[in-house]
Write a protein that holds these residues in place. Structure first.
Motif, PDB file in Angstrom:
ATOM      1  N   GLU A  68       0.846  -1.193   0.000  1.00 13.93           N
ATOM      2  CA  GLU A  68       0.000   0.000   0.000  1.00 13.93           C
ATOM      3  C   GLU A  68       0.884   1.246   0.000  1.00 13.93           C
ATOM      4  OE1 GLU A  68      -3.195  -0.066   2.787  1.00 13.93           O
ATOM      5  OE2 GLU A  68      -3.575  -2.190   2.407  1.00 13.93           O
ATOM      6  N   PRO A  69       1.331   1.657  -1.191  1.00 10.27           N
ATOM      7  CA  PRO A  69       2.250   2.789  -1.261  1.00 10.27           C
ATOM      8  C   PRO A  69       1.664   4.065  -0.672  1.00 10.27           C
ATOM      9  CG  PRO A  69       1.507   2.128  -3.455  1.00 10.27           C
ATOM     10  CD  PRO A  69       0.943   1.157  -2.494  1.00 10.27           C
ATOM     11  N   LYS A  70       2.532   4.834  -0.045  1.00  8.67           N
ATOM     12  CA  LYS A  70       2.172   6.129   0.525  1.00  8.67           C
ATOM     13  C   LYS A  70       3.061   7.184  -0.123  1.00  8.67           C
ATOM     14  CE  LYS A  70      -0.314   4.226   3.894  1.00  8.67           C
ATOM     15  NZ  LYS A  70      -1.604   3.794   3.536  1.00  8.67           N
ATOM     16  N   ASP A  71       2.438   8.174  -0.759  1.00  9.75           N
ATOM     17  CA  ASP A  71       3.181   9.254  -1.416  1.00  9.75           C
ATOM     18  C   ASP A  71       4.240   8.709  -2.375  1.00  9.75           C
ATOM     19  OD1 ASP A  71       1.720  11.174   0.052  1.00  9.75           O
ATOM     20  OD2 ASP A  71       3.091  10.936   1.754  1.00  9.75           O
ATOM     21  N   SER A  72       3.856   7.718  -3.178  1.00  7.95           N
ATOM     22  CA  SER A  72       4.715   7.084  -4.181  1.00  7.95           C
ATOM     23  C   SER A  72       5.899   6.334  -3.578  1.00  7.95           C
ATOM     24  CB  SER A  72       5.213   8.099  -5.216  1.00  7.95           C
ATOM     25  OG  SER A  72       4.111   8.643  -5.907  1.00  7.95           O
ATOM     26  N   GLN A  73       5.865   6.080  -2.273  1.00  7.96           N
ATOM     27  CA  GLN A  73       6.923   5.320  -1.620  1.00  7.96           C
ATOM     28  C   GLN A  73       6.416   3.906  -1.335  1.00  7.96           C
ATOM     29  OE1 GLN A  73      10.055   6.579  -1.206  1.00  7.96           O
ATOM     30  NE2 GLN A  73       9.140   8.249  -2.380  1.00  7.96           N
ATOM     31  N   PRO A  74       7.291   2.891  -1.482  1.00  7.25           N
ATOM     32  CA  PRO A  74       6.851   1.515  -1.244  1.00  7.25           C
ATOM     33  C   PRO A  74       6.654   1.236   0.240  1.00  7.25           C
ATOM     34  CG  PRO A  74       9.194   1.567  -1.742  1.00  7.25           C
ATOM     35  CD  PRO A  74       8.680   2.974  -1.908  1.00  7.25           C
ATOM     36  N   VAL A  75       5.438   0.897   0.610  1.00  6.03           N
ATOM     37  CA  VAL A  75       5.089   0.629   2.004  1.00  6.03           C
ATOM     38  C   VAL A  75       4.198  -0.607   2.040  1.00  6.03           C
ATOM     39  CG1 VAL A  75       3.848   1.518   4.026  1.00  6.03           C
ATOM     40  CG2 VAL A  75       5.230   3.068   2.642  1.00  6.03           C
ATOM     41  N   TYR A  76       4.415  -1.443   3.032  1.00  3.60           N
ATOM     42  CA  TYR A  76       3.554  -2.595   3.259  1.00  3.60           C
ATOM     43  C   TYR A  76       2.778  -2.379   4.553  1.00  3.60           C
ATOM     44  CZ  TYR A  76       6.138  -5.225  -0.282  1.00  3.60           C
ATOM     45  OH  TYR A  76       6.701  -5.654  -1.456  1.00  3.60           O
ATOM     46  N   ALA A  77       1.462  -2.547   4.486  1.00  4.62           N
ATOM     47  CA  ALA A  77       0.620  -2.577   5.680  1.00  4.62           C
ATOM     48  C   ALA A  77       0.631  -4.029   6.143  1.00  4.62           C
ATOM     49  CB  ALA A  77      -0.793  -2.104   5.362  1.00  4.62           C
ATOM     50  N   VAL A  78       0.907  -4.249   7.420  1.00 12.30           N
ATOM     51  CA  VAL A  78       1.068  -5.613   7.928  1.00 12.30           C
ATOM     52  C   VAL A  78       0.201  -5.843   9.157  1.00 12.30           C
ATOM     53  CG1 VAL A  78       3.414  -5.827   7.010  1.00 12.30           C
ATOM     54  CG2 VAL A  78       3.071  -4.948   9.317  1.00 12.30           C
ATOM     55  N   ARG A  79      -0.091  -7.115   9.401  1.00 11.57           N
ATOM     56  CA  ARG A  79      -0.873  -7.500  10.584  1.00 11.57           C
ATOM     57  C   ARG A  79      -0.283  -8.781  11.154  1.00 11.57           C
ATOM     58  NH1 ARG A  79      -7.371  -7.563  11.103  1.00 11.57           N
ATOM     59  NH2 ARG A  79      -6.878  -5.461  11.803  1.00 11.57           N
ATOM     60  N   THR A  80      -0.059  -8.781  12.475  1.00 14.89           N
ATOM     61  CA  THR A  80       0.416  -9.979  13.163  1.00 14.89           C
ATOM     62  C   THR A  80      -0.494 -10.254  14.359  1.00 14.89           C
ATOM     63  OG1 THR A  80       1.918  -8.764  14.640  1.00 14.89           O
ATOM     64  CG2 THR A  80       2.829  -9.503  12.528  1.00 14.89           C
ATOM     65  N   TYR A  81      -0.335 -11.461  14.923  1.00 13.19           N
ATOM     66  CA  TYR A  81      -1.171 -11.853  16.061  1.00 13.19           C
ATOM     67  C   TYR A  81      -0.357 -12.677  17.057  1.00 13.19           C
ATOM     68  CZ  TYR A  81      -4.494 -14.385  18.908  1.00 13.19           C
ATOM     69  OH  TYR A  81      -5.166 -14.911  19.977  1.00 13.19           O
ATOM     70  N   ALA A  82      -0.590 -12.408  18.349  1.00 14.97           N
ATOM     71  CA  ALA A  82      -0.033 -13.238  19.419  1.00 14.97           C
ATOM     72  C   ALA A  82      -0.754 -12.913  20.726  1.00 14.97           C
ATOM     73  CB  ALA A  82       1.461 -13.000  19.586  1.00 14.97           C
ATOM     74  N   LYS A  83      -1.025 -13.956  21.508  1.00 12.85           N
ATOM     75  CA  LYS A  83      -1.547 -13.816  22.870  1.00 12.85           C
ATOM     76  C   LYS A  83      -2.747 -12.886  22.983  1.00 12.85           C
ATOM     77  CE  LYS A  83       3.025 -14.771  24.609  1.00 12.85           C
ATOM     78  NZ  LYS A  83       4.235 -14.219  25.171  1.00 12.85           N
ATOM     79  N   GLY A  84      -3.709 -13.045  22.089  1.00 12.03           N
ATOM     80  CA  GLY A  84      -4.939 -12.272  22.170  1.00 12.03           C
ATOM     81  C   GLY A  84      -4.853 -10.847  21.655  1.00 12.03           C
ATOM     82  N   LYS A  85      -3.725 -10.482  21.047  1.00 11.53           N
ATOM     83  CA  LYS A  85      -3.528  -9.117  20.543  1.00 11.53           C
ATOM     84  C   LYS A  85      -3.165  -9.134  19.063  1.00 11.53           C
ATOM     85  CE  LYS A  85      -3.646  -7.356  24.771  1.00 11.53           C
ATOM     86  NZ  LYS A  85      -4.821  -6.756  25.270  1.00 11.53           N
ATOM     87  N   VAL A  86      -3.759  -8.195  18.323  1.00 13.90           N
ATOM     88  CA  VAL A  86      -3.453  -8.015  16.906  1.00 13.90           C
ATOM     89  C   VAL A  86      -2.656  -6.725  16.775  1.00 13.90           C
ATOM     90  CG1 VAL A  86      -4.436  -7.569  14.623  1.00 13.90           C
ATOM     91  CG2 VAL A  86      -5.504  -9.251  16.140  1.00 13.90           C
TER      92      VAL A  86
END
Length: 180
Positions: A68-86
């Motif tokens: 998901e690029p921001k202002d023409s810059q390469p960016v990755y939106a990420v999601r992780t999970y552990a111990k009941g928290k995202v």
């Protein structure tokens, strides 16, 4: 209603406006060209981003990596999970460094779709990295985004590719089988 004739000055203006509109439709939008620039600038693949996450979010399951690029810059939106928290955050597509501290959400605060996807991840037999490997080999193409999604009532690993000619690939997180 007044009829426009070729010798009428309004007709020339209307014709010019239509030509401008059609020409504009043929040009890529700024958003598209910005995404293309960011894609070209991205030095790291989804698998590289997963490796970075496994290092600085050790012990967490990687659920989603979306370009998901921001202002023409390469960016990755990420999601992780552990111990009941995202954890949701942004990763630089050139360096692999976290762009911000991200946000942490208790799994009880997730919407129903996210809860369903999270539940599937807890029973997954293959990781996101393994699903990306299968998809990239099957399509001989580089994945652009990958993560758990609900598709036709089932939770699958959904992998999207850089090349538009490739349709999204769906992989069952339990069996590792490609879904049609």
């Amino acid at each position: 209603m007044q009829q426009l004739r070729a010798d009428n000055p309004q007709a020339a203006a209307v014709k010019q406006a239509l030509q401008n509109l059609l020409a504009g439709l043929d040009r890529p939008s700024d958003d598209t060209s910005g995404k293309a620039q960011a894609t070209a600038a991205a030095k790291l693949s989804i698998k590289d981003i997963i490796t970075a996450l496994e290092t600085f979010r050790a012990g967490e399951s990687v659920l989603d990596v979306s370009f998901e690029p921001k202002d023409s810059q390469p960016v990755y939106a990420v999601r992780t999970y552990a111990k009941g928290k995202v954890w949701d955050g942004l990763i630089d597509g050139v360096t692999g460094a976290a762009i911000d501290n991200g946000t942490v959400t208790d799994e009880s605060a997730l919407d129903d779709e996210d809860k369903s996807e999270l539940a599937a991840s807890k029973h997954a037999k293959i990781t996101l990295r393994e699903a990306v490997d299968v998809a990239e080999k099957a399509n001989d193409s580089r994945a652009l985004s990958a993560g758990l999604e609900q598709v036709r009532g089932r939770v699958v690993w959904e992998i999207l590719f850089q090349e538009v000619k490739h349709k999204p690939m769906h992989i069952d997180p339990i069996t590792g089988m490609v879904q049609q």
